[in-house]
Design an enzyme around this catalytic site. Structure first.
Site, PDB file in Angstrom:
ATOM      1  CG  HIS A 279      70.156 -21.295  55.761  1.00 13.89           C
ATOM      2  ND1 HIS A 279      70.570 -20.389  56.721  1.00 13.89           N
ATOM      3  CD2 HIS A 279      69.242 -20.538  55.155  1.00 13.89           C
ATOM      4  CE1 HIS A 279      69.734 -19.422  56.962  1.00 13.89           C
ATOM      5  NE2 HIS A 279      69.015 -19.494  55.835  1.00 13.89           N
ATOM      6  CG  ASP A 291      66.528 -16.662  57.694  1.00 12.17           C
ATOM      7  OD1 ASP A 291      66.828 -17.831  57.179  1.00 12.17           O
ATOM      8  OD2 ASP A 291      67.036 -15.522  57.475  1.00 12.17           O
ATOM      9  CD  GLU A 323      70.997 -18.006  52.534  1.00 12.41           C
ATOM     10  OE1 GLU A 323      70.314 -17.378  51.655  1.00 12.41           O
ATOM     11  OE2 GLU A 323      70.749 -17.403  53.964  1.00 12.41           O
ATOM     12  CD  GLU A 324      70.923 -15.616  56.705  1.00 13.61           C
ATOM     13  OE1 GLU A 324      70.906 -14.795  55.909  1.00 13.61           O
ATOM     14  OE2 GLU A 324      70.023 -16.068  57.340  1.00 13.61           O
ATOM     15  CG  ASP A 351      66.165 -19.722  53.621  1.00 15.89           C
ATOM     16  OD1 ASP A 351      65.755 -19.456  54.581  1.00 15.89           O
ATOM     17  OD2 ASP A 351      67.010 -19.177  52.830  1.00 15.89           O
ATOM     18  CG  HIS A 422      67.980 -11.283  58.282  1.00 15.20           C
ATOM     19  ND1 HIS A 422      68.712 -10.939  57.095  1.00 15.20           N
ATOM     20  CD2 HIS A 422      67.892 -12.732  58.230  1.00 15.20           C
ATOM     21  CE1 HIS A 422      68.711 -11.925  56.287  1.00 15.20           C
ATOM     22  NE2 HIS A 422      68.237 -13.185  56.978  1.00 15.20           N
TER      23      HIS A 422
HETATM   24 ZN    ZN Z   1      68.557 -14.996  56.238  1.00 25.58          ZN
HETATM   25 ZN    ZN Z   2      67.472 -18.178  55.163  1.00 29.36          ZN
END
Ligand code: ZN
Ligand code: ZN
Length: 463
Positions: A279, A291, A323-324, A351, A422
């Site tokens: 992503h 990520d 995606e998030e 991912d 994150h």
């Molecule tokens: Zn993520």
């Molecule tokens: Zn991800």
């Protein structure tokens, strides 16, 4: 003989009957081994992640940086000489974080490191003040008497520990994704959670949350694991704890983002696709190196390296939008391409960071398991074990098997993935170039061997 490589015993007995097939398969296998060794020496994957994190940086869906990322992806595919480059529009939410502050006002005043959860509403100016009511999990909150929650700030202390497979994430993440709605229904004024992470640091972890329809939206934030530990120690002192939480988030009108797609066109079966992807969006706190910049670099580089061997089937790299926000680009990809999904013969998404891959799983038609066995054989020198036929395929492609699309997973060591996940600490320096090269090699092997397979690659039975 349908399989890509003949089992040894059959090779001996039927070599004369099928010399042509045996030769072409053998050369594909040679190529796959060469490709693997080349990828282990190639800097391309790392160069791509570096380019994305340096030239774009954080790229939260719907923000101006997301549009920069889309333009970057198109330009990168072009620079690498992909045969076909196009994009597919996706409507995404546009939410921005603004400031985030929190502090304990009583009984022992001190600041807390906090971040807003994605999509949280803002607090009133000056923040929201209330007494904390403590829960270990969202399940415990669900069982609580609303009287104990009403007018308070719910705090959920769901813990997770380091694990190669990231095992506790799905449990811990429930508080983040639905905690605010559960708390709101019981009359809470805000939600605070322990970050869903495995680190010991003051970097709070953000992540997606969703308000249920018809429920009053209350602000939601995550404090760092270090602050969570201190807070739980303070709770042991037996006095009511009052906090102030000040989140300056803003929701804007939805925007158009894009799934960006690059293809290496197949030489003899151009209408059959091996889909690999990652992503493109990231959270805004870090630069999204792990990520999912790593996944972008791994899959783009793998396809590029395959190009020189002129694969029979088309290699399609999909960089999914948002995606998030909840697989938003992936759902659009599935729905907009519904009639064409049967042409995707295998799909996988990278991912889960940038550490070494230790296991290869598939979810394919039983008749194609011999092709997977051949893949596994070429992966073996990379210290990758052959797992089972129950692969999920990665978040964005996990919705494709229900449509009959076979998938695979190259499972990475996720031991420290949730230390950085994150957070502002998800940055390029966390990537070990050597481990990233092992990833590129593995992805190139899987995509190339399946693109060359002599046998028909069959769809999954749809339930
Ligand atoms: Zn993520
Ligand atoms: Zn991800």
């Amino acid at each position: 003989m349908k399989s890509f490589l003949l089992p040894v015993a059959l090779l001996v007995s039927s070599t004369l009957a099928t010399p042509a097939i045996a030769t072409s398969n053998a050369s594909s296998l040679n190529n796959a081994e060469q490709l693997r060794e080349q990828a282990l020496r190639s800097h391309l994957g790392y160069d791509i992640v570096e380019s994305l994190t340096v030239e774009v940086g954080p790229r939260l869906a719907g923000t101006p940086a997301d549009a920069v990322a889309v333009a970057w992806a198109e330009a990168k595919f072009a620079e690498l000489g992909f045969d076909k480059i196009y994009k597919q529009p996706v409507t995404v939410r546009h939410w921005e974080r603004g400031h985030a502050n929190a502090s304990i006002l009583a009984p022992f005043p001190q600041p807390l490191a906090i971040t807003a959860l994605g999509d949280s509403v803002a607090t009133p100016q000056g923040g929201i003040t209330g007494e904390l009511v403590f829960f270990d999990s969202v399940a415990e909150l669900e069982a609580a008497d609303p009287k104990t929650v009403k007018g308070k700030i719910v705090y959920i202390d769901a813990r997770m520990h380091q694990h190669r497979e990231g095992k506790e994430y799905s449990l811990a993440v429930a508080g983040r994704s639905i905690g605010s709605s559960v708390a709101s229904k019981k009359g809470a004024i805000a939600l605070m959670i322990r970050s869903v992470g495995t680190d010991k640091s003051r970097m709070p972890h953000t992540g997606n949350m969703r308000y249920q329809d018809g429920v009053k939206k209350i602000p939601a934030g995550a404090i760092s694991t270090s602050d969570a530990m201190m807070l739980m120690a303070m709770k042991k002192r037996g006095k009511a704890i009052t906090v102030n939480m000040d989140l300056g988030t803003t929701a804007y009108k939805p925007k158009t983002s894009y799934n960006v797609i690059g293809e290496i066109t197949g030489s003899t079966l151009p209408d059959e696709y091996i889909l690999i992807g990652a992503h493109l969006d990231s959270w805004d706190e870090g630069t999204g190196a792990l990520d999912d910049g790593a996944g972008v670099g791994i899959t783009m580089a793998a396809a590029k390296l395959i190009q020189q061997y002129k694969p029979k089937r088309t290699i399609r790299v999909v960089l999914f939008a948002n995606e998030e926000g909840g697989l938003v680009g992936a759902k659009e990809y599935r729905d907009a391409n519904e009639a064409e999904l049967h042409k995707i013969k295998l799909a996988g998404e990278s991912d889960f960071g940038a550490r070494s891959i230790w296991r290869f799983d598939s979810q394919v038609h039983p008749d194609n398991l011999d092709v997977m066995a051949q893949v596994a054989k070429v992966l073996k020198p990379l210290s990758i074990n052959h797992g089972d036929n129950k692969a999920g395929g990665g978040p964005d492609v996990s919705i494709l098997p229900a449509k009959g699309v076979p998938v695979f997973s190259l499972r990475q060591d996720g031991t420290d993935y949730f230390d950085y996940h994150h957070t502002a600490n998800d940055t390029l320096d966390k990537i070990n170039p050597e481990e990233l090269r092992q990833n590129v090699a593995a992805w190139a092997v899987v995509a190339y061997i399946t693109a060359q397979a002599e046998e028909e690659l069959l769809p999954l039975a749809v339930k």
